[in-house]
Design an enzyme around this catalytic site. Structure first.
Site, mmCIF file in Angstrom:
data_model
loop_
_atom_site.group_PDB
_atom_site.id
_atom_site.type_symbol
_atom_site.label_atom_id
_atom_site.label_comp_id
_atom_site.label_asym_id
_atom_site.label_seq_id
_atom_site.Cartn_x
_atom_site.Cartn_y
_atom_site.Cartn_z
ATOM 1 N N CYS A 82 0.849 -1.205 0.000
ATOM 2 C CA CYS A 82 0.000 0.000 0.000
ATOM 3 C C CYS A 82 0.886 1.258 0.000
ATOM 4 C CB CYS A 82 -0.975 -0.052 1.180
ATOM 5 S SG CYS A 82 -2.345 1.145 1.045
ATOM 6 N N HIS A 193 -3.605 -4.996 0.224
ATOM 7 C CA HIS A 193 -3.100 -5.550 1.480
ATOM 8 C C HIS A 193 -3.156 -7.073 1.432
ATOM 9 C CE1 HIS A 193 -2.796 -1.882 3.996
ATOM 10 N NE2 HIS A 193 -3.664 -1.426 3.126
ATOM 11 N N GLU A 195 -2.070 -9.133 3.552
ATOM 12 C CA GLU A 195 -2.372 -9.661 4.887
ATOM 13 C C GLU A 195 -3.863 -9.619 5.211
ATOM 14 O OE1 GLU A 195 -1.920 -5.225 5.643
ATOM 15 O OE2 GLU A 195 -1.175 -6.720 4.225
#
Length: 221
Positions: A82, A193, A195
């Site tokens: 990001c 993202h 994650e």
């Protein structure tokens, strides 16, 4: 035991989700704000929290900017997430007055605000990756299907001045923007993202753990 992937802590928000994601992907991870630890890291992740201007100010004041560049010059595998992707570039306009400030300058181009009268900005939620030919050859996207959905939350994105030969994926929201890049050596960046991107994100993080040679780890002390 393999050396941990260092998650760069530039004192903006919670970095533990990135650390947990790397561990869930089978890697060893260490969150650190120490320039010496960053400079000597076997691999680095620069996560995405905060604004471009504030982040670069802290990186410069702390000496983390030079530490990151030293690690990249050594060839340490690097993943920017990001804002961490945007900071790789020459400049960004996410500042108090909208003026451009210099980034790390690892790649050519800039990050600018998404503008739309029709769509909501920030761009928040799941969206598709349109892999380029480079992306289909990129080891970060091994076993990731064309059109895979990943999770975004951002108001700024890479601009049209980013060289096409760096772009591994594009996403179309407000405008078409590069949502992933690779210099074909050791530097990778993603606007989304991983994650927070469920099974697809875990595959991407596993690929980075493999590239970093950090398998079989855990939370480093």
């Amino acid at each position: 035991m393999s050396r941990p992937i260092v998650v760069v802590d530039y004192h903006k928000g919670n970095l533990r989700s990135v650390e947990r994601g790397l561990v869930d992907a089978g890697g060893s991870a260490l969150v650190s704000d120490d320039p010496a630890t960053i400079a000597s890291a076997a691999a680095l992740v620069l996560p995405g929290v905060g604004s471009f201007g504030d982040a670069m100010a802290y990186l410069r004041e702390s000496g983390q900017d030079e530490a990151i560049l030293a690690a990249l010059r050594r060839g340490a595998p690097f993943l920017g997430i990001c804002l961490g992707l945007q900071l790789l570039f020459e400049r960004g306009t996410e500042t108090d007055d909208g003026s451009a400030v210099a980034g790390l300058g690892v790649m050519a181009g800039s990050a600018t605000r998404l503008e739309s009268s029709r769509l909501k900005v920030p761009h928040v939620g799941w969206d598709q990756l349109d892999l380029t030919p480079l992306g289909r050859a990129c080891p970060l996207f091994a076993d990731v299907a064309e059109g895979a959905h990943v999770y975004f939350t951002h108001s700024y994105a890479l601009a049209d001045d980013v060289p096409a030969e760096l772009v591994t994926a594009r996403t179309h929201y407000a405008r078409s923007f590069a949502s992933a890049v690779w210099d074909e050596k050791n530097v990778y960046g993603v606007q989304f993202h991983p994650e927070k991107s469920s099974a697809v994100g875990l595959t991407i993080l596993r690929n980075f753990v493999r590239l970093a040679g950090s398998e079989g780890g855990g939370h480093a002390k």
